[in-house]
Scaffold this motif. Structure first.
Motif, short mmCIF file in Angstrom:
data_model
loop_
_atom_site.label_atom_id
_atom_site.label_comp_id
_atom_site.label_asym_id
_atom_site.label_seq_id
_atom_site.Cartn_x
_atom_site.Cartn_y
_atom_site.Cartn_z
N UNK A 1 43.46 43.14 42.51
CA UNK A 1 44.54 42.34 42.54
C UNK A 1 44.98 42.41 44.14
N UNK A 2 45.61 40.96 44.34
CA UNK A 2 46.42 40.91 45.54
C UNK A 2 48.09 40.69 45.36
N UNK B 1 48.94 39.06 37.15
CA UNK B 1 49.41 38.63 35.69
C UNK B 1 47.94 38.70 34.68
N UNK B 2 46.73 38.42 35.32
CA UNK B 2 45.71 38.61 34.60
C UNK B 2 45.35 39.82 34.45
N UNK B 3 45.61 40.66 35.54
CA UNK B 3 45.53 42.10 35.04
C UNK B 3 46.17 42.81 33.98
N UNK C 1 43.04 37.67 40.79
CA UNK C 1 43.92 37.11 41.66
C UNK C 1 43.72 37.98 43.04
N UNK C 2 42.40 38.38 43.28
CA UNK C 2 42.20 39.12 44.60
C UNK C 2 41.81 38.15 45.63
N UNK D 1 47.70 26.49 32.73
CA UNK D 1 46.41 27.01 32.93
C UNK D 1 46.52 28.58 33.11
N UNK D 2 47.69 29.23 33.52
CA UNK D 2 47.69 30.45 33.41
C UNK D 2 47.71 31.02 32.06
#
Length: 312
Positions: free
Chosen positions: A11-12, A16-18, A90-91, A172-173
């Motif tokens: 991640x960066x 939220x996807x993590x 989100x990396x 989309x999120x």
């Protein structure tokens, strides 16, 4: 259920996807678990979430470091944690070719567009400007080319009148959070599914000169065009619960030698066994596909016309 597959997430930012993957992994039937969350930004908000959930974290700024040098550090942390697959969430950093190669076919990413549309950044604005009816998200295998790997799954999201990039991004999120865990679960278990194993065998068998495929007693079988069979794909044949590829040997002596040397892989198939065929199990995990290819080629040579075999 069997031990869960170990996932490392890069991640960066907020991650939220993590977080969606972490919560999905809590379900008992989920085939994966997140064992490490790593970031190129020590201040990434997602790190605090992971720590609160009891997940190991690693962070280090990439600033001042060469891309391959930094990626080697991340790679070492992933391997130290026993990670088997990598999920990018989100990396926001391009990966070196060395890193991508080291995790080839073991790393996936989620992208906020319906690939191959709108690779890169500003995907929602570009979809709105193009007058598209749908935006969406895609999960794909990571390859050296940006957002160019095979797409594993997609969800379309309707673009509403008056949508802005921000309002579309918010919806989309939601779709991303639904899609990612499902695709990841399928991806990490694909090598145990008969249809995936058949495709691997098919690609190897049909890569041999003049090899063709047809059903034989309901089983996918491979033969030289106009000639003899050299391989059969077997799944739960007559209820034996085995997934395997059957190949020819030079005879009962070689068949017995192979079975004695490695009974976890080789077995005597009940119908073809008396004639010297041997079964190679594909359902034990960690299949040595180079060895499968070697045995398929040897079997092919046994039935190929001499003139054809001489050129291969």
């Amino acid at each position: 259920m069997a031990d869960k597959v170990k996932i490392g997430v890069l991640i960066s930012g907020r991650g939220s996807n993590m977080a969606a993957l972490v919560y999905a992994a809590k379900y008992p039937d989920c085939p994966f678990e997140v064992v490490l969350v790593a970031s190129n930004d020590p201040d990434a908000a997602g790190l605090a979430f992971a720590e609160a959930e009891g997940i190991a974290t690693f962070s280090r700024s990439h600033k001042g470091m060469k891309r391959a040098e930094f990626d080697a550090i991340i790679d070492a942390e992933l391997r130290k944690a026993g990670v088997e697959y990598v999920a990018l969430a989100g990396y926001m950093r391009l990966l070196s070719a060395e890193f991508v190669t080291s995790w080839a076919d073991r790393m996936i990413n989620i992208h906020p567009s319906l690939l191959p549309k709108y690779k890169g950044l500003d995907t929602h604005a570009r979809a709105i400007e193009a007058g598209d009816r749908f935006g969406g998200c895609s999960v794909h295998v990571v390859t050296p080319e940006l957002d160019d790997g095979p797409v594993l799954g997609q969800l379309p999201v309707a673009i509403l009148p008056g949508d802005t990039p921000d309002t579309l991004a918010a919806r989309v999120l939601i779709a991303e959070h639904q899609l990612y865990s499902r695709v990841l679960a399928d991806f990490v278990t694909r090598e145990s599914r008969p249809e995936w194993l058949l495709e691997k065998v098919r690609a190897l068998a049909l890569g041999l000169p003049e090899a063709t495929e047809k059903l034989s007693h309901g089983t996918p079988a491979f033969h030289i065009a106009g000639g003899k069979f050299f391989a059969y794909f077997s799944h739960d044949h007559h209820g034996d619960s085995i997934t395997s590829v059957l190949v020819k040997t030079t005879g009962p002596e070689e068949q017995a030698m192979l079975i004695d040397a490695d009974p976890d892989i080789y077995y005597k198939p009940p119908y073809l066994g008396p004639s010297g065929w041997v079964g190679m199990r594909l359902d034990g995990g960690d299949v040595d596909w180079a060895h499968v290819e070697e045995r398929l080629t040897a079997s092919w040579r046994m039935v190929a016309p001499k003139k054809l075999a001489a050129f291969f």
